[in-house]
Design a protein around this motif. Sequence first.
Motif, PDB file in Angstrom:
ATOM      1  N   ASP A 110       0.833  -1.214   0.000  1.00 27.03           N
ATOM      2  CA  ASP A 110       0.000   0.000   0.000  1.00 27.03           C
ATOM      3  C   ASP A 110       0.863   1.258   0.000  1.00 27.03           C
ATOM      4  O   ASP A 110       0.563   2.239  -0.668  1.00 27.03           O
ATOM      5  CB  ASP A 110      -0.929   0.017   1.226  1.00 27.03           C
ATOM      6  CG  ASP A 110      -2.067  -0.983   1.091  1.00 27.03           C
ATOM      7  OD1 ASP A 110      -2.323  -1.410  -0.058  1.00 27.03           O
ATOM      8  OD2 ASP A 110      -2.692  -1.325   2.106  1.00 27.03           O
TER       9      ASP A 110
ATOM     10  N   MET B 246      -0.989   4.209  -1.803  1.00 26.65           N
ATOM     11  CA  MET B 246      -2.342   4.121  -1.251  1.00 26.65           C
ATOM     12  C   MET B 246      -2.317   4.542   0.212  1.00 26.65           C
ATOM     13  O   MET B 246      -3.348   4.897   0.768  1.00 26.65           O
ATOM     14  CB  MET B 246      -2.838   2.670  -1.325  1.00 26.65           C
ATOM     15  CG  MET B 246      -3.166   2.232  -2.728  1.00 26.65           C
ATOM     16  SD  MET B 246      -4.913   2.366  -3.051  1.00 26.65           S
ATOM     17  CE  MET B 246      -5.502   0.899  -2.223  1.00 26.65           C
ATOM     18  N   ASP B 247      -1.190   4.423   0.814  1.00 23.60           N
ATOM     19  CA  ASP B 247      -1.078   4.723   2.241  1.00 23.60           C
ATOM     20  C   ASP B 247       0.195   5.565   2.455  1.00 23.60           C
ATOM     21  O   ASP B 247       1.081   5.570   1.602  1.00 23.60           O
ATOM     22  CB  ASP B 247      -0.981   3.401   3.028  1.00 23.60           C
ATOM     23  CG  ASP B 247      -1.487   3.555   4.453  1.00 23.60           C
ATOM     24  OD1 ASP B 247      -1.747   4.711   4.860  1.00 23.60           O
ATOM     25  OD2 ASP B 247      -1.614   2.522   5.143  1.00 23.60           O
ATOM     26  N   SER B 248       0.241   6.249   3.569  1.00 20.39           N
ATOM     27  CA  SER B 248       1.397   7.127   3.796  1.00 20.39           C
ATOM     28  C   SER B 248       2.314   6.541   4.874  1.00 20.39           C
ATOM     29  O   SER B 248       1.890   5.689   5.658  1.00 20.39           O
ATOM     30  CB  SER B 248       0.894   8.506   4.220  1.00 20.39           C
ATOM     31  OG  SER B 248       0.026   8.353   5.311  1.00 20.39           O
TER      32      SER B 248
END
Lengths: 222, 215, 394
Positions: free
Chosen positions: A53, A58-60
């Motif tokens: 991700d 999609m994610d940090s």
Amino acid sequence: MNRSVITGKRMSKVYHLPAEDIYAVNNIDLDIHEGDYVAIMGPSGSGKTTLLDILGCMDSLSSGELKVLGFDVSGKKEDELVKIRRGHIGFVFQEFLLIPTLTALENVEIPLHFARKNVKRAECIDLLGKVGLKHRINHLPKQLSGGEKQRVAIARALMASPKILIADEPTGNLDTKNSQEIFNVFQKLNQEGLTIIVATHDEQLGKQARRILHLKDGKICS
Amino acid sequence: MRTLILLLTFVLLSVNNAFAAVGCDLSDPDRDVKRLFPESTGYKTEYVTIEERGGQELAGQIEAKLGEALDSFYETLDVPYAFYRVLKGKEVVGYVHGVNQKGQYGGMQLILATDLHGKILEFYYQKISSPEAKQFRDKNFTRNFTGLTLEDFLALTIPKGSQGVEIQDPSENSQKDFLATLRGVKKNLILLDEFVLGNNSSSVLQEGGNNNADN
Amino acid sequence: MNLVSLSYKNLIRKKIRTGLTVGGVAIAVSVLVSLMGFDKGYQRGLKSDIDKMGYQLLVTAKGCPYEAATLMLQGGGGLRYMEQEVYSKIIQDSRIDKVTPQLVHTVADPDKNDGQGGMMLFMGIHPSLLELKPWMEYKMGGWFSSETALEVIMGYEAAELEQRVVGDQIYVPGIDQVLTVVGIFKRTGTQDDGIIFVPIQTARDLFKLDNKLTGIGIKLKQIDDLVDFQEDLYNEPGIQVISMAQVQGTIYNLISSARVMTNSIALIAVVIAVIGVINTILMSVFERTKEIGVMRALGASRLDIFKIIWFETVMICFIGGIFGNILAFLGGHLVEQLVRGVIPYVPSGQLIYITAPLVFSSFLGAVAMGLMAGIYPAIWASSLRPVEAVRGSE
């Protein structure tokens, strides 16, 4: 040596739970080059999906640095991340996640709408042909087998001509025969120059990759 | 606002008048049917016009039986005639039906209650405008119609007189209304015969003959 | 395939649920359209009824209107009378365009209504009535042969009830008088259809009301003079002046409480429909969380997701608007029957009046309702973080 498409330094992702902090990704350094085929393997809960991700924007990150295709994405907000995903990164999920009301062809067209590009039907059909589904373009997902669904999902991921394909357990819901078909498609795409990062339990799929990263407790073991 | 009540009353009263029926419905069917057939449990209403049951040809047959032409203004083919089929449970036990009839001084509404063969059980005026209305409404006059059938009226030629029907004119100076009554009752029985009993006046004639013989 | 067709396909995925929601909106829209149509139709009908009285002002004798109304209901004369002099005085006024005197009298008819008695309404009139009501035309015959003729002209319905044609006689009970029919008016669709008209002098002679009047109908040259003219007449003793605009206002006020109630029902229907729409769309969004996540992963912006969800609600409301209008057209007749039964005065003619602007604005209203109802679910869906949406319950 091909140029680097993903460069991560000291990447960490922490979930703060009431009892403790969980490091899903723990201080990982990573460099992935154009045309690479990387398999991330490891037991459940090892952090494969979280790492995917993060690499797929999609994610940090909680801490560390990450550059994707030359963009520094560390600390970027969702609205900026989506711009990088759109047109640069394709996703394939274990559960296929096709939109059930749309035909195979319409599912493949979807990313073009979001990328504000004109839909070229012929290209979509060609792409479905590439994954061996030219004869199934007007079928709804419920009329397709698991392997066919996953191939539609791959075609969809490729529609916006991404530089990187990210696949999370793509054969997790498939039998051996269908899994083999997916291996073949990935092999072919990689030979054409596409960078593929796949998280998998599947040894066969792992063996096919040029590089295998073993993950345990959010850390790379090898 | 008080000052307007009068005007409103006027408007309301007038509107009630304005929507008088063209056909001849019972003024209170629930009450009237129960009074005429105390054993009844209900009724079904049917509206029939000459137009929908045979048009001009049927009108000609009705006129032939009636012995004179239908009124060109108020007995047109599209006048709806109301027939009430009186029910006792699911069984039909009789009919109630009314006609408008032009009288000398105004419209008459003649209501008949009949049995399943079209024999009159009761006759009354729902409306009559006449200086001698009281005499016409009198039971001593209306009960003369009880027991009569269409057969009794077919021999009658209006407006020549009441031959064939043993009924005396109850009025002193309203012979026209008396003859209009006979015409209206006859028309009512003809319409019942055509619309409800299936035009079996010939069989009614036979049965009527037998009945008379039995009597 | 675009975002709109994506929204449409989402809606038809759960046909029953969407159908029920559309049905809810349709009912709300049809209730609204019917009630607004009723409001329009009622005002229009009332105005037409009042206009068809032919005059702007009616002068009557002063007195307790309740008493007069009761007496009228009991079938007696009972009306308050003015003297002819009032008429003679009023007609001097130069502001008057047309004026007509009237003498209304009711006669008890014991042989009406199955022998239970009823009323016959006679109105003594003057030739000037036809100037004020030029639409009153003869179906048969014509005006009286003289001012004192023992003759009647019958309204259309009255003639039908009494089965009269020109040349026939009509019996006036109570005074034991026979009059001859010389004319029958065409149907006007007003209260005049049920009235029997006689020359005003004949009415006075027959009912022993020498020099009496019950009303004076007045039309002014300039409508702007109405208030002043009315003010001037207030000073005249023994009379009262009613303007038709006042009557219209009063009748309209009479039904205003009913309007408040019906409007509240409409409002409740709309609120329920909006809640229904929000609920349906929210449920649909919850069920599609993963799909929304994957769309976000594939590059859909927050705005894209917002639009998809918003289109869905607008579509539900738009289709509901179409069905609602159809329902209002088809069911208008039923509503009309219902309304006729419950409100005090119903004008003649079509009561529910559905116009093109009304239909258009109901569509706009339905779409606006959709836009509003869609805001919350659309915001909720568009603020889902893609990673959480895709991973869902994992």
